[in-house]
Motif scaffolding. Structure first.
Motif, PDB file in Angstrom:
ATOM      1  N   PHE A   1       0.859  -1.032  -0.512  1.00 50.42           N
ATOM      2  CA  PHE A   1       0.408   0.144   0.063  1.00 50.42           C
ATOM      3  C   PHE A   1       1.022   1.112  -0.003  1.00 50.42           C
ATOM      4  CE2 PHE A   1      -2.165   3.376   2.307  1.00 50.42           C
ATOM      5  CZ  PHE A   1      -3.224   3.446   1.766  1.00 50.42           C
ATOM      6  N   LYS A   2       1.676   1.443   0.761  1.00 52.47           N
ATOM      7  CA  LYS A   2       2.198   2.444   1.052  1.00 52.47           C
ATOM      8  C   LYS A   2       3.364   2.875   0.009  1.00 52.47           C
ATOM      9  CE  LYS A   2       4.835   5.444   4.106  1.00 52.47           C
ATOM     10  NZ  LYS A   2       5.225   5.444   5.212  1.00 52.47           N
ATOM     11  N   THR A   3       3.970   1.209  -0.899  1.00 46.59           N
ATOM     12  CA  THR A   3       5.521   1.529  -1.722  1.00 46.59           C
ATOM     13  C   THR A   3       4.611   1.730  -2.908  1.00 46.59           C
ATOM     14  OG1 THR A   3       6.370  -0.606  -0.908  1.00 46.59           O
ATOM     15  CG2 THR A   3       6.839  -0.069  -2.686  1.00 46.59           C
ATOM     16  N   ASP A   4       2.821   1.751  -3.269  1.00 41.93           N
ATOM     17  CA  ASP A   4       2.451   1.696  -4.424  1.00 41.93           C
ATOM     18  C   ASP A   4       2.083   3.605  -4.187  1.00 41.93           C
ATOM     19  OD1 ASP A   4       2.592   0.119  -5.352  1.00 41.93           O
ATOM     20  OD2 ASP A   4       0.220  -0.469  -4.625  1.00 41.93           O
ATOM     21  N   ILE A   5       1.626   3.865  -3.070  1.00 41.54           N
ATOM     22  CA  ILE A   5       2.086   5.768  -3.092  1.00 41.54           C
ATOM     23  C   ILE A   5       3.032   6.375  -3.164  1.00 41.54           C
ATOM     24  CG2 ILE A   5       1.032   6.995  -1.239  1.00 41.54           C
ATOM     25  CD1 ILE A   5      -0.752   5.176  -0.087  1.00 41.54           C
ATOM     26  N   ILE A   6       4.006   5.818  -2.496  1.00 42.13           N
ATOM     27  CA  ILE A   6       5.359   6.507  -2.887  1.00 42.13           C
ATOM     28  C   ILE A   6       6.071   6.397  -3.858  1.00 42.13           C
ATOM     29  CG2 ILE A   6       7.814   5.871  -2.233  1.00 42.13           C
ATOM     30  CD1 ILE A   6       6.728   5.056   0.714  1.00 42.13           C
ATOM     31  N   LYS A   7       5.867   5.251  -4.984  1.00 44.43           N
ATOM     32  CA  LYS A   7       5.735   5.295  -6.195  1.00 44.43           C
ATOM     33  C   LYS A   7       5.102   6.537  -7.204  1.00 44.43           C
ATOM     34  CE  LYS A   7       4.345   2.490  -9.790  1.00 44.43           C
ATOM     35  NZ  LYS A   7       3.019   1.578 -10.180  1.00 44.43           N
ATOM     36  N   GLU A   8       3.848   6.853  -7.165  1.00 48.57           N
ATOM     37  CA  GLU A   8       2.754   7.403  -7.821  1.00 48.57           C
ATOM     38  C   GLU A   8       3.707   8.848  -7.261  1.00 48.57           C
ATOM     39  OE1 GLU A   8       1.444   7.152 -10.126  1.00 48.57           O
ATOM     40  OE2 GLU A   8       1.003   4.659  -9.969  1.00 48.57           O
ATOM     41  N   VAL A   9       3.293   9.286  -5.948  1.00 53.38           N
ATOM     42  CA  VAL A   9       4.231  10.419  -5.447  1.00 53.38           C
ATOM     43  C   VAL A   9       5.307  10.818  -5.978  1.00 53.38           C
ATOM     44  CG1 VAL A   9       5.290  12.055  -3.745  1.00 53.38           C
ATOM     45  CG2 VAL A   9       3.151  10.332  -3.658  1.00 53.38           C
ATOM     46  N   ILE A  10       6.136  10.351  -6.333  1.00 51.20           N
ATOM     47  CA  ILE A  10       7.630  10.143  -6.961  1.00 51.20           C
ATOM     48  C   ILE A  10       7.723  10.744  -8.379  1.00 51.20           C
ATOM     49  CG2 ILE A  10       9.816   8.952  -7.577  1.00 51.20           C
ATOM     50  CD1 ILE A  10       9.660   7.494  -4.717  1.00 51.20           C
ATOM     51  N   MET A  11       6.465  10.003  -9.032  1.00 52.19           N
ATOM     52  CA  MET A  11       6.819   9.894 -10.977  1.00 52.19           C
ATOM     53  C   MET A  11       5.370  10.969 -10.834  1.00 52.19           C
ATOM     54  SD  MET A  11       4.784   7.780 -13.199  1.00 52.19           S
ATOM     55  CE  MET A  11       4.675   6.770 -12.905  1.00 52.19           C
ATOM     56  N   ALA A  12       4.396  11.401 -10.121  1.00 46.88           N
ATOM     57  CA  ALA A  12       4.584  12.980  -9.750  1.00 46.88           C
ATOM     58  C   ALA A  12       5.008  14.086  -9.646  1.00 46.88           C
ATOM     59  CB  ALA A  12       3.365  12.900  -9.022  1.00 46.88           C
ATOM     60  N   ILE A  13       5.773  14.039  -8.639  1.00 48.69           N
ATOM     61  CA  ILE A  13       7.126  14.133  -8.608  1.00 48.69           C
ATOM     62  C   ILE A  13       7.987  15.433  -9.828  1.00 48.69           C
ATOM     63  CG2 ILE A  13       9.159  15.426  -7.022  1.00 48.69           C
ATOM     64  CD1 ILE A  13       7.998  14.704  -5.109  1.00 48.69           C
ATOM     65  N   GLU A  14       8.420  13.740 -10.106  1.00 49.06           N
ATOM     66  CA  GLU A  14       9.000  14.068 -11.852  1.00 49.06           C
ATOM     67  C   GLU A  14       8.536  15.081 -12.466  1.00 49.06           C
ATOM     68  OE1 GLU A  14      10.541  10.092 -11.478  1.00 49.06           O
ATOM     69  OE2 GLU A  14      11.892  10.236 -10.420  1.00 49.06           O
ATOM     70  N   ILE A  15       7.257  14.480 -12.972  1.00 51.76           N
ATOM     71  CA  ILE A  15       6.708  15.203 -13.832  1.00 51.76           C
ATOM     72  C   ILE A  15       6.343  16.616 -14.436  1.00 51.76           C
ATOM     73  CG2 ILE A  15       4.391  15.153 -15.037  1.00 51.76           C
ATOM     74  CD1 ILE A  15       4.427  12.164 -14.475  1.00 51.76           C
ATOM     75  N   VAL A  16       6.087  16.762 -12.938  1.00 56.34           N
ATOM     76  CA  VAL A  16       5.603  18.156 -12.214  1.00 56.34           C
ATOM     77  C   VAL A  16       7.246  19.176 -12.447  1.00 56.34           C
ATOM     78  CG1 VAL A  16       4.642  19.911 -10.571  1.00 56.34           C
ATOM     79  CG2 VAL A  16       3.466  18.394 -11.478  1.00 56.34           C
ATOM     80  N   THR A  17       8.432  19.126 -11.601  1.00 60.36           N
ATOM     81  CA  THR A  17       9.455  19.425 -11.831  1.00 60.36           C
ATOM     82  C   THR A  17       9.973  19.243 -13.124  1.00 60.36           C
ATOM     83  OG1 THR A  17      10.232  17.946  -9.840  1.00 60.36           O
ATOM     84  CG2 THR A  17      11.925  18.600 -11.536  1.00 60.36           C
TER      85      THR A  17
END
Length: 94
Positions: free
Chosen positions: A65-81
Motif C-alpha cells: 500500500f505504502k510502496t504504491d503511494i510512494i511510487k505515484e508521488v515520486i512519478m508525479a514529482i518528477e513530471i511536475v518538476t
C-alpha cells in the motif's frame, strides 16, 4: 461526512518524499499539481465512519500500500518538476 482518506495519506507521504527533491519547486501550485496527479493514479479510499477509518488505517500498515503511494508521488514529482505550470523563478519554498 464522506472523505477520501487517500488524500491524507498522499499529503503525509508527499512531505516525506519531497524533502529528498531539493531541486523541485515546493510552491503551493506545484504541490497541488503533484497531489492531484498522484491521487488521480491511486484508488480512492472513501470513508464516512470511525470503523471505516480504522480499517483504512490498517491498510496503511501493508508494505505494498505504502510502496504504491510512494511510487505515484515520486512519478508525479518528477513530471511536475520537468513541466511546472509557471516560470522557474517562482520556486518558493512552502
Amino acid at each position: 461526512m464522506i472523505k477520501n482518506y487517500m488524500e491524507e495519506v498522499v499529503d503525509k507521504v508527499l512531505i516525506e518524499v519531497l524533502n529528498d527533491y531539493k531541486d523541485s519547486c515546493h510552491c503551493a501550485m506545484c504541490i497541488d499539481d503533484i497531489k492531484a496527479m498522484a491521487l488521480n493514479r491511486l484508488p480512492p479510499q472513501y470513508i464516512c465512519t470511525e470503523k471505516g477509518l480504522l480499517y483504512t488505517k490498517s491498510n496503511e500498515l501493508m508494505t505494498q500500500f505504502k510502496t504504491d503511494i510512494i511510487k505515484e508521488v515520486i512519478m508525479a514529482i518528477e513530471i511536475v518538476t520537468k513541466n511546472p505550470r509557471h516560470e522557474h523563478s517562482h520556486n518558493i519554498i512552502a
